[in-house]
Motif scaffolding. Structure first.
Motif, PDB file in Angstrom:
ATOM      1  N   GLY A  52      80.953   8.367  27.342  1.00 36.58           N
ATOM      2  CA  GLY A  52      80.471   7.039  26.978  1.00 36.58           C
ATOM      3  C   GLY A  52      80.227   6.113  28.145  1.00 36.58           C
ATOM      4  O   GLY A  52      79.501   5.122  28.003  1.00 36.58           O
ATOM      5  N   TYR A  53      80.788   6.396  29.318  1.00 34.43           N
ATOM      6  CA  TYR A  53      80.669   5.498  30.466  1.00 34.43           C
ATOM      7  C   TYR A  53      79.486   5.911  31.339  1.00 34.43           C
ATOM      8  O   TYR A  53      79.344   7.078  31.701  1.00 34.43           O
ATOM      9  CB  TYR A  53      81.979   5.456  31.256  1.00 34.43           C
ATOM     10  N   VAL A  54      78.650   4.925  31.675  1.00 36.60           N
ATOM     11  CA  VAL A  54      77.365   5.185  32.307  1.00 36.60           C
ATOM     12  C   VAL A  54      77.494   5.215  33.826  1.00 36.60           C
ATOM     13  O   VAL A  54      77.932   4.238  34.440  1.00 36.60           O
ATOM     14  CB  VAL A  54      76.334   4.105  31.924  1.00 36.60           C
ATOM     15  N   ALA A  55      77.105   6.319  34.417  1.00 31.30           N
ATOM     16  CA  ALA A  55      76.949   6.419  35.866  1.00 31.30           C
ATOM     17  C   ALA A  55      75.462   6.302  36.167  1.00 31.30           C
ATOM     18  O   ALA A  55      74.657   7.057  35.629  1.00 31.30           O
ATOM     19  CB  ALA A  55      77.492   7.743  36.376  1.00 31.30           C
ATOM     20  N   GLY A  80      71.241  10.635  29.961  1.00 27.36           N
ATOM     21  CA  GLY A  80      70.684   9.422  29.390  1.00 27.36           C
ATOM     22  C   GLY A  80      69.200   9.298  29.665  1.00 27.36           C
ATOM     23  O   GLY A  80      68.374   9.238  28.749  1.00 27.36           O
ATOM     24  N   TYR A  81      68.826   9.285  30.936  1.00 27.82           N
ATOM     25  CA  TYR A  81      67.424   9.156  31.316  1.00 27.82           C
ATOM     26  C   TYR A  81      67.269   9.587  32.763  1.00 27.82           C
ATOM     27  O   TYR A  81      68.250   9.669  33.529  1.00 27.82           O
ATOM     28  CB  TYR A  81      66.926   7.706  31.162  1.00 27.82           C
ATOM     29  N   CYS A  82      66.028   9.855  33.143  1.00 26.77           N
ATOM     30  CA  CYS A  82      65.693  10.120  34.541  1.00 26.77           C
ATOM     31  C   CYS A  82      64.398   9.407  34.865  1.00 26.77           C
ATOM     32  O   CYS A  82      63.346   9.689  34.273  1.00 26.77           O
ATOM     33  CB  CYS A  82      65.525  11.617  34.799  1.00 26.77           C
ATOM     34  N   LEU A  83      64.482   8.442  35.779  1.00 27.70           N
ATOM     35  CA  LEU A  83      63.291   7.832  36.357  1.00 27.70           C
ATOM     36  C   LEU A  83      62.985   8.622  37.624  1.00 27.70           C
ATOM     37  O   LEU A  83      63.844   8.771  38.493  1.00 27.70           O
ATOM     38  CB  LEU A  83      63.549   6.360  36.686  1.00 27.70           C
ATOM     39  N   SER A 112      68.912   8.070  37.791  1.00 30.02           N
ATOM     40  CA  SER A 112      69.335   8.565  36.499  1.00 30.02           C
ATOM     41  C   SER A 112      70.614   7.894  36.022  1.00 30.02           C
ATOM     42  O   SER A 112      71.515   7.604  36.811  1.00 30.02           O
ATOM     43  CB  SER A 112      69.569  10.079  36.557  1.00 30.02           C
ATOM     44  N   GLY A 113      70.669   7.681  34.709  1.00 29.83           N
ATOM     45  CA  GLY A 113      71.886   7.245  34.050  1.00 29.83           C
ATOM     46  C   GLY A 113      72.373   8.356  33.139  1.00 29.83           C
ATOM     47  O   GLY A 113      71.590   8.937  32.385  1.00 29.83           O
ATOM     48  N   ALA A 114      73.644   8.688  33.249  1.00 28.19           N
ATOM     49  CA  ALA A 114      74.247   9.705  32.390  1.00 28.19           C
ATOM     50  C   ALA A 114      75.628   9.228  31.981  1.00 28.19           C
ATOM     51  O   ALA A 114      76.251   8.405  32.667  1.00 28.19           O
ATOM     52  CB  ALA A 114      74.328  11.043  33.112  1.00 28.19           C
ATOM     53  N   HIS A 115      76.121   9.747  30.876  1.00 27.37           N
ATOM     54  CA  HIS A 115      77.382   9.283  30.312  1.00 27.37           C
ATOM     55  C   HIS A 115      78.503  10.293  30.554  1.00 27.37           C
ATOM     56  O   HIS A 115      78.319  11.495  30.356  1.00 27.37           O
ATOM     57  CB  HIS A 115      77.249   9.075  28.799  1.00 27.37           C
ATOM     58  N   MET A 116      79.640   9.792  30.954  1.00 28.96           N
ATOM     59  CA  MET A 116      80.873  10.574  30.977  1.00 28.96           C
ATOM     60  C   MET A 116      81.783   9.975  29.912  1.00 28.96           C
ATOM     61  O   MET A 116      82.352   8.894  30.111  1.00 28.96           O
ATOM     62  CB  MET A 116      81.529  10.520  32.358  1.00 28.96           C
TER      63      MET A 116
END
Length: 395
Positions: free
Chosen positions: A251-254, A216-219, A245-249
């Motif tokens: 559709g679900y955001v970790a 998703g993104y990396c700060l 960082s936010g990433a999807h599994m």
């Protein structure tokens, strides 16, 4: 492209239909037309057409899936998909009784949905929609073809439905959190002084992809800077790095944060991270079903007030799931800002929270921890709860 109706009605909805009916009744909504990526996915039990999952443009227009749900009548539920979405729904049939994969524009999807409502005798109903996710041309079609209907904002209604996670959602969130942390630790272990934050972010993306996540993104920060945009800024020798960082599994955001350090930790390094960890622990200790949502902030503020660098500490807690900021919404002073609809309400078992604390030191830089936890009757069940110290750059 097809229009099909199940000869036996529908299978069981993959969500709490009784809860949705009650929420709709409370809001005075007769029928829902969900159009957002997250709510259509949720109402369909995870379905999102793979062809337009990341890029939803179709020619000069866009993909606009529509899930229709009639209060108290799940057998009348319907789905409007893209003209080539049969590829997906034939392979994995949907639970809804009526599927019409025929739309090639947002306006076309709205026309099919409004015609379906008229066929069901709901042309004059109160129709719950998601205003941020109804393009202007689709909205105009709904108004034109359903002149007797009243359009109502159902965004918060659907958020409330999603607030308590079902077992399969919790499984995905736990797996996603663990994979995000593992990807961060691998990225830090492979990092070297002199690398740019852009290179670090790209390595993290690859590590996440290898673990089945959708990036998703990396700060990211490096050294004494608090700028979190990936750039040509370099990690200095002896400097720190933060990966948020936010990433999807599926559709679900970790959404988590871990820290790295090039070289041995000084007493000041240890002190800064310990202060952040203290605030995190205070907030996490409060978490359990029945506790007022705002109590997390009260506990964090009290803990931060006892820290040497209290003025530099910022705390935030928010719900996470199909969105990185969703119900429960506990504060109206965070980033991004939104109404604190759950600040005075009790937490419920099955809610999932992201709890985060950061501290900015003018010399050492940006120090942060962000954790994902599940609310239970007994307290706080953490996900991916490792790597919370100073992780060595270069292994």
């Amino acid at each position: 492209m097809t229009s099909t109706t199940s000869p036996t009605g529908t299978s069981v909805p993959p969500f709490d239909a009784a809860r949705l009916d009650a929420l709709m009744d409370e809001a005075g909504v007769d029928v829902l037309l969900a159009t957002s990526p997250h709510n259509t996915r949720y109402l369909l039990g995870g379905h999102r057409f793979f062809l337009y999952e990341l890029l939803d443009g179709i020619g000069a227009d866009r993909y606009l899936p529509v899930v229709g749900y009639v209060r108290g009548a799940p057998e009348q539920a319907f789905f409007v998909g893209a003209g080539n979405e049969d590829w997906a729904t034939d392979a994995e049939p949907l639970w809804v009784g009526h599927v019409e994969n025929a739309s090639w524009t947002a306006a076309h999807a709205a026309r099919i949905a409004s015609d379906r409502l008229a066929a069901l005798g709901l042309g004059g109903a109160v129709v719950g929609v998601e205003p941020p996710y109804v393009p202007m041309d689709a909205h105009l079609v709904l108004r034109e073809r359903l002149p007797g209907a009243k359009l109502s904002d159902a965004g918060m209604l659907l958020e409330e439905l999603r607030a308590v996670k079902r077992p399969y959602e919790l499984e995905l969130l736990r797996a996603g959190a663990g994979a995000v942390v593992d990807a961060m630790l691998a990225t830090i272990a492979d990092a070297r002084a002199g690398e740019s934050t852009r290179e670090l972010a790209e390595r993290l993306r690859l590590e996440q992809t290898r673990r089945g996540l959708t990036f998703g993104y990396c700060l990211v920060t490096a050294g004494g800077s608090a700028n979190r945009a990936p750039s040509e800024q370099r990690l200095p020798a002896g400097g720190i790095v933060s990966l948020d960082s936010g990433a999807h599994m599926r559709g679900y955001v970790a959404d988590l944060t871990r820290m790295g350090l090039d070289g041995p930790a000084s007493a000041r390094h240890e002190e800064l991270l310990a202060q952040v960890a203290t605030v995190q622990a205070a907030a996490r200790a409060v978490v359990r079903a029945g506790v007022r949502g705002g109590d997390l902030f009260d506990a964090a503020d009290e803990a931060a007030g006892g820290c040497r660098d209290a003025a530099a500490i910022t705390f935030l807690a928010h719900g996470t799931g199909l969105l990185s900021h969703e119900a429960p919404r506990l504060t109206d002073t965070g980033s991004p800002p939104y109404p604190a609809t759950h600040r005075e309400l009790p937490l419920r078992s099955g809610m999932v929270l992201s709890i985060e604390t950061h501290l900015i030191d003018a010399e050492i830089g940006f120090v942060k921890l962000e954790d994902t936890v599940v609310v239970t009757d007994a307290g706080c069940d953490p996900c991916g709860d490792w790597g919370r110290g100073w992780n060595p750059v270069g292994g």
